[in-house]
Write a protein that holds these residues in place. Structure first.
Motif, PDB file in Angstrom:
ATOM      1  N   ALA A  94       0.819  -1.201   0.000  1.00  0.00           N
ATOM      2  CA  ALA A  94       0.000   0.000   0.000  1.00  0.00           C
ATOM      3  C   ALA A  94       0.855   1.253   0.000  1.00  0.00           C
ATOM      4  O   ALA A  94       0.491   2.262  -0.565  1.00  0.00           O
ATOM      5  CB  ALA A  94      -0.920   0.001   1.228  1.00  0.00           C
ATOM      6  N   SER A  95       1.972   1.213   0.692  1.00  0.00           N
ATOM      7  CA  SER A  95       2.794   2.410   0.822  1.00  0.00           C
ATOM      8  C   SER A  95       3.822   2.484  -0.283  1.00  0.00           C
ATOM      9  O   SER A  95       4.321   1.487  -0.751  1.00  0.00           O
ATOM     10  CB  SER A  95       3.509   2.419   2.179  1.00  0.00           C
ATOM     11  OG  SER A  95       4.352   1.297   2.276  1.00  0.00           O
ATOM     12  N   ASP A  96       4.133   3.716  -0.686  1.00  0.00           N
ATOM     13  CA  ASP A  96       5.139   3.949  -1.696  1.00  0.00           C
ATOM     14  C   ASP A  96       6.329   4.622  -1.058  1.00  0.00           C
ATOM     15  O   ASP A  96       6.243   5.247  -0.034  1.00  0.00           O
ATOM     16  CB  ASP A  96       4.608   4.850  -2.811  1.00  0.00           C
ATOM     17  CG  ASP A  96       3.592   4.122  -3.672  1.00  0.00           C
ATOM     18  OD1 ASP A  96       2.655   4.765  -4.126  1.00  0.00           O
ATOM     19  OD2 ASP A  96       3.757   2.905  -3.859  1.00  0.00           O
ATOM     20  N   HIS A 125       5.419   8.992  -6.865  1.00  0.00           N
ATOM     21  CA  HIS A 125       5.247   8.460  -5.510  1.00  0.00           C
ATOM     22  C   HIS A 125       6.155   7.279  -5.204  1.00  0.00           C
ATOM     23  O   HIS A 125       6.337   6.932  -4.039  1.00  0.00           O
ATOM     24  CB  HIS A 125       3.791   8.036  -5.302  1.00  0.00           C
ATOM     25  CG  HIS A 125       2.814   9.158  -5.508  1.00  0.00           C
ATOM     26  ND1 HIS A 125       2.748  10.244  -4.668  1.00  0.00           N
ATOM     27  CD2 HIS A 125       1.875   9.366  -6.475  1.00  0.00           C
ATOM     28  CE1 HIS A 125       1.803  11.076  -5.092  1.00  0.00           C
ATOM     29  NE2 HIS A 125       1.267  10.566  -6.193  1.00  0.00           N
ATOM     30  N   PHE A 126       6.706   6.688  -6.221  1.00  0.00           N
ATOM     31  CA  PHE A 126       7.620   5.561  -5.983  1.00  0.00           C
ATOM     32  C   PHE A 126       8.790   5.663  -6.949  1.00  0.00           C
ATOM     33  O   PHE A 126       8.598   5.827  -8.154  1.00  0.00           O
ATOM     34  CB  PHE A 126       6.910   4.218  -6.179  1.00  0.00           C
ATOM     35  CG  PHE A 126       7.743   3.048  -5.739  1.00  0.00           C
ATOM     36  CD1 PHE A 126       7.675   2.586  -4.440  1.00  0.00           C
ATOM     37  CD2 PHE A 126       8.611   2.417  -6.624  1.00  0.00           C
ATOM     38  CE1 PHE A 126       8.454   1.510  -4.020  1.00  0.00           C
ATOM     39  CE2 PHE A 126       9.391   1.347  -6.222  1.00  0.00           C
ATOM     40  CZ  PHE A 126       9.305   0.894  -4.917  1.00  0.00           C
ATOM     41  N   LEU A 165      15.752   1.102  -6.584  1.00  0.00           N
ATOM     42  CA  LEU A 165      15.409  -0.313  -6.438  1.00  0.00           C
ATOM     43  C   LEU A 165      16.166  -1.159  -7.458  1.00  0.00           C
ATOM     44  O   LEU A 165      16.760  -2.195  -7.131  1.00  0.00           O
ATOM     45  CB  LEU A 165      13.903  -0.490  -6.604  1.00  0.00           C
ATOM     46  CG  LEU A 165      13.337  -1.897  -6.394  1.00  0.00           C
ATOM     47  CD1 LEU A 165      13.617  -2.388  -4.992  1.00  0.00           C
ATOM     48  CD2 LEU A 165      11.834  -1.889  -6.657  1.00  0.00           C
ATOM     49  N   PHE A 166      16.179  -0.711  -8.717  1.00  0.00           N
ATOM     50  CA  PHE A 166      16.902  -1.450  -9.749  1.00  0.00           C
ATOM     51  C   PHE A 166      18.410  -1.430  -9.487  1.00  0.00           C
ATOM     52  O   PHE A 166      19.101  -2.436  -9.701  1.00  0.00           O
ATOM     53  CB  PHE A 166      16.601  -0.847 -11.126  1.00  0.00           C
ATOM     54  CG  PHE A 166      17.312  -1.539 -12.258  1.00  0.00           C
ATOM     55  CD1 PHE A 166      16.911  -2.798 -12.673  1.00  0.00           C
ATOM     56  CD2 PHE A 166      18.397  -0.939 -12.888  1.00  0.00           C
ATOM     57  CE1 PHE A 166      17.573  -3.448 -13.707  1.00  0.00           C
ATOM     58  CE2 PHE A 166      19.061  -1.583 -13.921  1.00  0.00           C
ATOM     59  CZ  PHE A 166      18.653  -2.838 -14.338  1.00  0.00           C
ATOM     60  N   LEU A 208       1.576  -2.999 -14.304  1.00  0.00           N
ATOM     61  CA  LEU A 208       1.210  -2.222 -13.127  1.00  0.00           C
ATOM     62  C   LEU A 208       2.428  -1.948 -12.245  1.00  0.00           C
ATOM     63  O   LEU A 208       3.419  -2.675 -12.279  1.00  0.00           O
ATOM     64  CB  LEU A 208       0.135  -2.955 -12.322  1.00  0.00           C
ATOM     65  CG  LEU A 208      -1.149  -3.299 -13.083  1.00  0.00           C
ATOM     66  CD1 LEU A 208      -2.111  -4.051 -12.182  1.00  0.00           C
ATOM     67  CD2 LEU A 208      -1.796  -2.038 -13.647  1.00  0.00           C
ATOM     68  N   LYS A 209       2.314  -0.898 -11.449  1.00  0.00           N
ATOM     69  CA  LYS A 209       3.420  -0.478 -10.596  1.00  0.00           C
ATOM     70  C   LYS A 209       3.857  -1.593  -9.649  1.00  0.00           C
ATOM     71  O   LYS A 209       5.052  -1.881  -9.514  1.00  0.00           O
ATOM     72  CB  LYS A 209       3.007   0.754  -9.791  1.00  0.00           C
ATOM     73  CG  LYS A 209       4.081   1.275  -8.848  1.00  0.00           C
ATOM     74  CD  LYS A 209       3.599   2.490  -8.077  1.00  0.00           C
ATOM     75  CE  LYS A 209       2.459   2.151  -7.152  1.00  0.00           C
ATOM     76  NZ  LYS A 209       2.007   3.302  -6.352  1.00  0.00           N
TER      77      LYS A 209
END
Length: 410
Positions: A7-9, A151-152, A157-158, A113-114
């Motif tokens: 739920a959180s970004d 928002h993200f 991450l990558f 999707l995200k």
């Protein structure tokens, strides 16, 4: 069971050939790299660093030592691995069905999707997995542009994935691809990649990433400057010295705050090029003068300036300073002291004084076997309580070793 949707970004969380650069680029002054954004001169600096032989008795290079620059607080590899384990448990350790569903979406040109991309990046374990992730990243960015990145941030991450799997080539290719402009929109992505390249000795590629960061208008911060000066130090040639001087000038004009260690790298770079006046100027810019790296560099600058009496005074002050028992006294490198001793052998009075000071330093435990380069690359202690890395057997693949914190420099 499909991986959970979060739920959180927020920010998600060895030697091989360096990523190739365009061949045949003409040489140009390296100082132009950061001034104009040109890539043509990077190879010239690398060529010069390759042919430059170290001076006899050089204090610069300690062979075989690990070289890290940023703390776990910044890389966040441990948090990334913990999240990987949690998402892997959601698929009961079997990522193949999830990967097949993603491949099917790519084949049918359906929307990515995200959370699907987020889960995919956390499930990657091999270089072939990363190839799939690359394809999904391109499709995701094509479909969503930068609007989905507000928002993200997928960039860090990558990069953590590439850092963990020791894969610098796909990381460099993606961060420099104009088709992905905006995907790597924060400094952390560049920092992690530069750290990976630096760790593997690919200093020329790390410099190119720094240049790309400037070209894309990503603001520099303390970590950026630290990495930049360390890269210039490792290249160790006249052109990289000019880059560090240009960087320092730009930072001061913009009012940016530089970490003490960045100034120390600048001093060391100037000393390597025998530019004593510049080294002396950089040394005078250091505001926090309580760490051992600064004091070791200071006596070297004094020594190279011919101020032998000042060297004696600095060492005497370190011995005689009255510090509480719980405060660690300033230490001097045995390597630096040996350099001073060699220079003062021709002056009997000063040599005798140095001998007395050396005995006092030794008696008070103020002599260390750390070389000057060891001190330069000691990273500050992590501000967080160190998290325990997941065992490799539990992860199910070979994971990169965690960053190790050493002595606090500043």
């Amino acid at each position: 069971m499909a991986p959970r949707k979060e739920a959180s970004d927020g920010e998600g969380q060895a030697a091989s050939a360096p990523p190739s650069a365009a061949a045949g680029r003409p040489g140009r002054k390296m100082a132009a790299v950061l001034a104009s954004g040109s890539q043509r001169v990077v190879r010239e600096a690398v060529r010069l660093s390759a042919v430059r032989s170290p001076a006899s008795g050089c204090w610069g290079c300690a062979p075989g030592g690990k070289r890290y620059l940023l703390t776990e607080d910044h890389i966040k590899l441990q948090e990334f691995q913990q999240m990987k384990m949690a998402i892997r448990n959601e698929v009961h350790g079997n990522k193949d069905p999830y990967f097949e569903s993603i491949k099917e979406k790519l084949k049918k040109n359906r929307m990515i999707l995200k959370n699907e991309l987020k889960n995919l990046l956390h499930l990657c374990q091999t270089s072939s997995d990363v190839e799939l992730a690359r394809e999904v990243i391109y499709r995701f960015h094509e479909q969503n542009g930068i609007t989905a990145l507000h928002h993200f941030k997928f960039g860090p991450l990558f990069m953590r994935l590439c850092y963990e799997l020791d894969l610098e080539r796909p990381a460099v290719e993606l961060i420099k691809d104009p088709n992905l402009r905006g995907f790597f929109s924060e400094s952390t992505s560049y920092h992690i990649l530069m750290t990976l390249l630096f760790k593997k000795g690919h200093f020329e590629s790390a410099l190119e990433v720094l240049e790309e960061m400037k070209k894309q208008g990503i603001p520099f911060n303390k970590e950026t400057y630290l990495l930049a000066f360390a890269i210039c130090y490792k290249l160790g040639n006249v052109e990289s010295c000019k880059i560090s001087a240009k960087l320092l000038e730009e930072a001061q004009l913009k009012g940016d705050t530089l970490p003490v260690r960045a100034f120390c790298f600048a001093v060391a770079i100037a000393l390597r090029q025998n530019d004593v006046a510049q080294a002396k100027f950089y040394c005078s810019q250091v505001m926090k003068t309580g760490n051992k790296l600064y004091h070791n560099l200071k006596v070297l600058v004094q020594l190279r300036s011919g101020l032998l009496e000042e060297v004696i005074k600095t060492l005497e002050a370190a011995v005689e300073v009255d510090t509480p028992p719980f405060v660690k006294k300033i230490e001097f490198s045995e390597q630096v002291l040996a350099t001073i001793r060699e220079r003062m052998e021709e002056t009997h009075d000063l040599s005798a004084k140095l001998g007395d000071i050396y005995m006092k330093l030794q008696a008070s435990g103020q002599i260390t076997l750390c070389t000057l380069e060891d001190m330069l690359f000691q990273i500050p202690s992590s501000k967080k309580t160190p998290a325990k890395l997941l065992p490799q057997k539990q992860l199910g693949y070979q994971a990169a070793k965690p960053l190790q914190s050493n002595l606090l420099l500043e």
